[in-house]
Design a protein around this motif. Structure first.
Motif, PDB file in Angstrom:
ATOM      1  N   VAL A 193     -63.445   7.101  11.738  1.00  0.00           N
ATOM      2  CA  VAL A 193     -62.567   6.016  12.193  1.00  0.00           C
ATOM      3  C   VAL A 193     -63.207   4.654  11.937  1.00  0.00           C
ATOM      4  N   THR A 194     -64.472   4.521  12.308  1.00  0.00           N
ATOM      5  CA  THR A 194     -65.150   3.234  12.115  1.00  0.00           C
ATOM      6  C   THR A 194     -65.256   2.877  10.638  1.00  0.00           C
ATOM      7  N   THR A 195     -65.578   3.870   9.818  1.00  0.00           N
ATOM      8  CA  THR A 195     -65.713   3.596   8.390  1.00  0.00           C
ATOM      9  C   THR A 195     -64.385   3.156   7.791  1.00  0.00           C
ATOM     10  N   GLN A 196     -63.291   3.733   8.253  1.00  0.00           N
ATOM     11  CA  GLN A 196     -61.984   3.318   7.755  1.00  0.00           C
ATOM     12  C   GLN A 196     -61.673   1.882   8.167  1.00  0.00           C
ATOM     13  N   THR A 197     -62.065   1.514   9.376  1.00  0.00           N
ATOM     14  CA  THR A 197     -61.870   0.132   9.830  1.00  0.00           C
ATOM     15  C   THR A 197     -62.680  -0.838   8.975  1.00  0.00           C
ATOM     16  N   ILE A 198     -63.939  -0.485   8.712  1.00  0.00           N
ATOM     17  CA  ILE A 198     -64.785  -1.321   7.850  1.00  0.00           C
ATOM     18  C   ILE A 198     -64.169  -1.442   6.463  1.00  0.00           C
ATOM     19  N   SER A 199     -63.638  -0.341   5.952  1.00  0.00           N
ATOM     20  CA  SER A 199     -62.992  -0.346   4.633  1.00  0.00           C
ATOM     21  C   SER A 199     -61.855  -1.358   4.579  1.00  0.00           C
ATOM     22  N   GLU A 200     -61.013  -1.340   5.588  1.00  0.00           N
ATOM     23  CA  GLU A 200     -59.860  -2.250   5.606  1.00  0.00           C
ATOM     24  C   GLU A 200     -60.302  -3.710   5.622  1.00  0.00           C
ATOM     25  N   LEU A 201     -61.402  -3.991   6.308  1.00  0.00           N
ATOM     26  CA  LEU A 201     -61.910  -5.364   6.360  1.00  0.00           C
ATOM     27  C   LEU A 201     -62.535  -5.777   5.031  1.00  0.00           C
ATOM     28  N   ILE A 202     -63.292  -4.867   4.411  1.00  0.00           N
ATOM     29  CA  ILE A 202     -63.905  -5.178   3.114  1.00  0.00           C
ATOM     30  C   ILE A 202     -62.830  -5.404   2.052  1.00  0.00           C
ATOM     31  N   MET A 203     -61.741  -4.644   2.141  1.00  0.00           N
ATOM     32  CA  MET A 203     -60.654  -4.792   1.166  1.00  0.00           C
ATOM     33  C   MET A 203     -60.059  -6.203   1.185  1.00  0.00           C
ATOM     34  N   LYS A 204     -60.201  -6.899   2.298  1.00  0.00           N
ATOM     35  CA  LYS A 204     -59.649  -8.248   2.414  1.00  0.00           C
ATOM     36  C   LYS A 204     -60.586  -9.308   1.831  1.00  0.00           C
ATOM     37  N   GLU A 205     -61.834  -8.934   1.559  1.00  0.00           N
ATOM     38  CA  GLU A 205     -62.800  -9.887   1.020  1.00  0.00           C
ATOM     39  C   GLU A 205     -62.588 -10.081  -0.481  1.00  0.00           C
ATOM     40  N   ASN A 206     -62.953 -11.246  -0.962  1.00  0.00           N
ATOM     41  CA  ASN A 206     -62.911 -11.510  -2.402  1.00  0.00           C
ATOM     42  C   ASN A 206     -64.183 -12.265  -2.776  1.00  0.00           C
ATOM     43  N   GLY A 207     -65.270 -11.499  -2.885  1.00  0.00           N
ATOM     44  CA  GLY A 207     -66.572 -12.101  -3.114  1.00  0.00           C
ATOM     45  C   GLY A 207     -66.675 -12.851  -4.421  1.00  0.00           C
ATOM     46  N   VAL A 208     -66.035 -12.327  -5.465  1.00  0.00           N
ATOM     47  CA  VAL A 208     -66.099 -12.987  -6.768  1.00  0.00           C
ATOM     48  C   VAL A 208     -65.491 -14.384  -6.696  1.00  0.00           C
ATOM     49  N   MET A 209     -64.305 -14.495  -6.115  1.00  0.00           N
ATOM     50  CA  MET A 209     -63.643 -15.799  -6.056  1.00  0.00           C
ATOM     51  C   MET A 209     -64.395 -16.776  -5.154  1.00  0.00           C
ATOM     52  N   GLU A 210     -64.986 -16.274  -4.074  1.00  0.00           N
ATOM     53  CA  GLU A 210     -65.783 -17.163  -3.217  1.00  0.00           C
ATOM     54  C   GLU A 210     -66.969 -17.730  -3.984  1.00  0.00           C
ATOM     55  N   ALA A 211     -67.611 -16.879  -4.791  1.00  0.00           N
ATOM     56  CA  ALA A 211     -68.760 -17.337  -5.573  1.00  0.00           C
ATOM     57  C   ALA A 211     -68.332 -18.325  -6.651  1.00  0.00           C
ATOM     58  N   VAL A 212     -67.236 -18.038  -7.323  1.00  0.00           N
ATOM     59  CA  VAL A 212     -66.742 -18.936  -8.372  1.00  0.00           C
ATOM     60  C   VAL A 212     -66.463 -20.324  -7.797  1.00  0.00           C
ATOM     61  N   LYS A 213     -65.778 -20.359  -6.670  1.00  0.00           N
ATOM     62  CA  LYS A 213     -65.452 -21.652  -6.051  1.00  0.00           C
ATOM     63  C   LYS A 213     -66.724 -22.406  -5.647  1.00  0.00           C
ATOM     64  N   ALA A 214     -67.701 -21.678  -5.096  1.00  0.00           N
ATOM     65  CA  ALA A 214     -68.948 -22.329  -4.681  1.00  0.00           C
ATOM     66  C   ALA A 214     -69.687 -22.906  -5.886  1.00  0.00           C
ATOM     67  N   ILE A 215     -69.684 -22.175  -7.000  1.00  0.00           N
ATOM     68  CA  ILE A 215     -70.344 -22.664  -8.218  1.00  0.00           C
ATOM     69  C   ILE A 215     -69.629 -23.905  -8.747  1.00  0.00           C
ATOM     70  N   GLU A 216     -68.313 -23.842  -8.815  1.00  0.00           N
ATOM     71  CA  GLU A 216     -67.552 -24.990  -9.320  1.00  0.00           C
ATOM     72  C   GLU A 216     -67.771 -26.219  -8.448  1.00  0.00           C
ATOM     73  N   ASP A 217     -67.777 -26.028  -7.135  1.00  0.00           N
ATOM     74  CA  ASP A 217     -67.997 -27.156  -6.223  1.00  0.00           C
ATOM     75  C   ASP A 217     -69.410 -27.717  -6.375  1.00  0.00           C
ATOM     76  N   TYR A 218     -70.386 -26.830  -6.510  1.00  0.00           N
ATOM     77  CA  TYR A 218     -71.792 -27.238  -6.605  1.00  0.00           C
ATOM     78  C   TYR A 218     -72.027 -28.090  -7.853  1.00  0.00           C
ATOM     79  N   ILE A 219     -71.445 -27.667  -8.962  1.00  0.00           N
ATOM     80  CA  ILE A 219     -71.624 -28.411 -10.214  1.00  0.00           C
ATOM     81  C   ILE A 219     -70.853 -29.729 -10.177  1.00  0.00           C
ATOM     82  N   SER A 220     -69.660 -29.700  -9.602  1.00  0.00           N
ATOM     83  CA  SER A 220     -68.840 -30.920  -9.579  1.00  0.00           C
ATOM     84  C   SER A 220     -69.441 -32.003  -8.688  1.00  0.00           C
ATOM     85  N   GLU A 221     -70.276 -31.583  -7.719  1.00  0.00           N
ATOM     86  CA  GLU A 221     -70.912 -32.555  -6.829  1.00  0.00           C
ATOM     87  C   GLU A 221     -72.016 -33.339  -7.526  1.00  0.00           C
ATOM     88  N   GLY A 222     -72.440 -32.862  -8.700  1.00  0.00           N
ATOM     89  CA  GLY A 222     -73.440 -33.584  -9.481  1.00  0.00           C
ATOM     90  C   GLY A 222     -74.859 -33.381  -9.002  1.00  0.00           C
TER      91      GLY A 222
END
Length: 413
Positions: free
Chosen positions: A384-413
């Protein structure tokens, strides 16, 4: 924008970078990965630029994983790799020229010095905790205590001392100031270095004392994409549908006498418990790889595929494999080779996603201990707990969070 990531490690270290690079490329950026030739097919399959670093991937596996028992073994492994490729700094400088950002990990921190020489911004990426926190650590079994925070004492000084020995001669030769014991990888040019942990914040929550330059993004992968080309054999189909849902046992490609013994012990434990299993174990002798109604032996199979066909998983505990298993909702037993793997096994158990991990660097476990852990794994108490963790991980989008952080970091100069 041009981003160059430098990776010295195993497939588990390179694959998340390839996934990140694929998304960066789709957004119109150029993403390049400097790493061992063995990973060229993986990287180029994602439409990412491969750059060759003359480091033997098999030797990385041996020095960093198979032979790893203490921190000193890890350091010695890095120096062996340095000796095998005396031109690694020149190769790195050539590869990162023209980049807007250079990304480096634990075993590729030398890229930070090449970037400093060329005046390029940096980002760090780690698959296990490196920034001090009282919540969790590689170096103690405790959680949320002063003992945890204290376990980080000496980590930065140790990295600096290793840098002094390995790179100060080179730094002097190119006109950079000497690296000191007090020097820190967390800053470059008076600015905090962008830092990524490509794991789920459910397993590694952000520490409130960290600055906004540190990001626990979620995993960097697109699991569905890795199963497009896989064709399930008729024999595997028959096994998967013939009885109770099996577990999957995966030990990767690391090889040593100790690991060979572990795989045979695990095979004995599976036979003793009668638990049905698909087994990926390269060091079990061919004469012992006999398919039955309880056991099916397999070589290459996409984890994202097989994880959708089984009820639980046993593996060494690498960050990416562990994340794929939890994302699939699978109770997990970690039999760890290294501290970072043991860390994720402890976190899985703390979250009630699997039994206590077994750590063979302390002592090779017995068939009876493995049997007990396997029976605990399939007892149902983690489902049961593992299924709950699964549902929460499925909502994450680590790639897009990293992309946005990189774009912001570079744009800040």
């Amino acid at each position: 924008m041009i981003v160059t990531a430098v990776a010295v490690g195993t497939r588990g270290d390179v694959n998340p970078l390839a996934e990140l690079g694929e998304e960066m490329t789709k957004r119109g950026h150029e993403f390049r990965i400097l790493t061992s030739e063995a990973f060229r097919p993986l990287i180029e399959s994602k439409g990412v630029t491969f750059l060759r670093l003359d480091t033997d991937a098999d030797h990385v596996m041996k020095y960093m994983v198979t032979d790893y028992k203490t921190s000193l073994d890890f350091v010695n492994g890095l120096f062996k790799l340095k000796k095998e490729n005396p031109r690694f700094m020149e190769q790195t400088i050539d590869a990162i020229k023209g980049s807007d950002l250079v990304m480096y990990g634990t075993c590729s921190a030398f890229a930070r010095h090449a970037a400093e020489y060329l005046g390029i911004k940096c980002a760090r990426y780690f698959y296990s905790p490196m920034d001090p926190t009282r919540q969790y650590s590689l170096y103690t079994d405790d959680f949320n205590s002063d003992k945890v925070l204290k376990s980080y004492d000496g980590l930065s000084d140790g990295m600096s001392l290793m840098t002094i020995v390995a790179l100060n001669k080179w730094r002097k030769s190119v006109g950079l100031p000497k690296w000191k014991k007090s020097s820190r990888y967390t800053e470059l040019g008076g600015r905090k270095v962008l830092t990524f942990y490509p794991t789920s914040p459910l397993l590694m929550p952000m520490d409130p004392t960290w600055g906004d330059h540190i990001h626990v993004t979620g995993y960097w992968y697109h699991p569905g994409e890795s199963i497009k080309e896989f064709e399930e054999s008729e024999e595997l189909t028959d096994f998967l549908t013939a009885g109770e849902k099996p577990i999957f046992v995966a030990f990767g490609k690391a090889e040593s006498p100790e690991l060979a013994r572990l795989q045979l012990l695990t095979l004995d434990a599976l036979k003793k418990t009668g638990i049905r299993a698909v087994v990926q174990a390269y060091q079990i002798p061919k004469k012992d790889k006999i398919n039955t109604d309880k056991l099916f032996f397999i070589d290459n199979v996409p984890y994202a595929y097989i994880f959708g066909k089984v009820r639980a998983v046993v593996h060494h505990g690498g960050n990416t494999t562990n994340g794929l298993g939890l994302r699939a909702g699978l109770p997990t037993l970690v039999i760890a080779l290294a501290l970072d793997q043991y860390f994720y096994g402890r976190v899985d158990h703390k979250l009630c996603c699997g039994p206590k991990p077994l750590y063979i660097r302390k002592r090779l476990c017995t068939a009876e201990e493995i049997s007990d852990a396997l029976q605990d794994l399939v007892s149902g108490k983690y489902d049961v707990t593992t299924q709950t963790i699964s549902e929460l991980i499925m909502k994450e989008n680590g790639v897009m969070e990293a992309v946005k952080a990189i774009e912001d970091y570079i744009s800040e100069g």
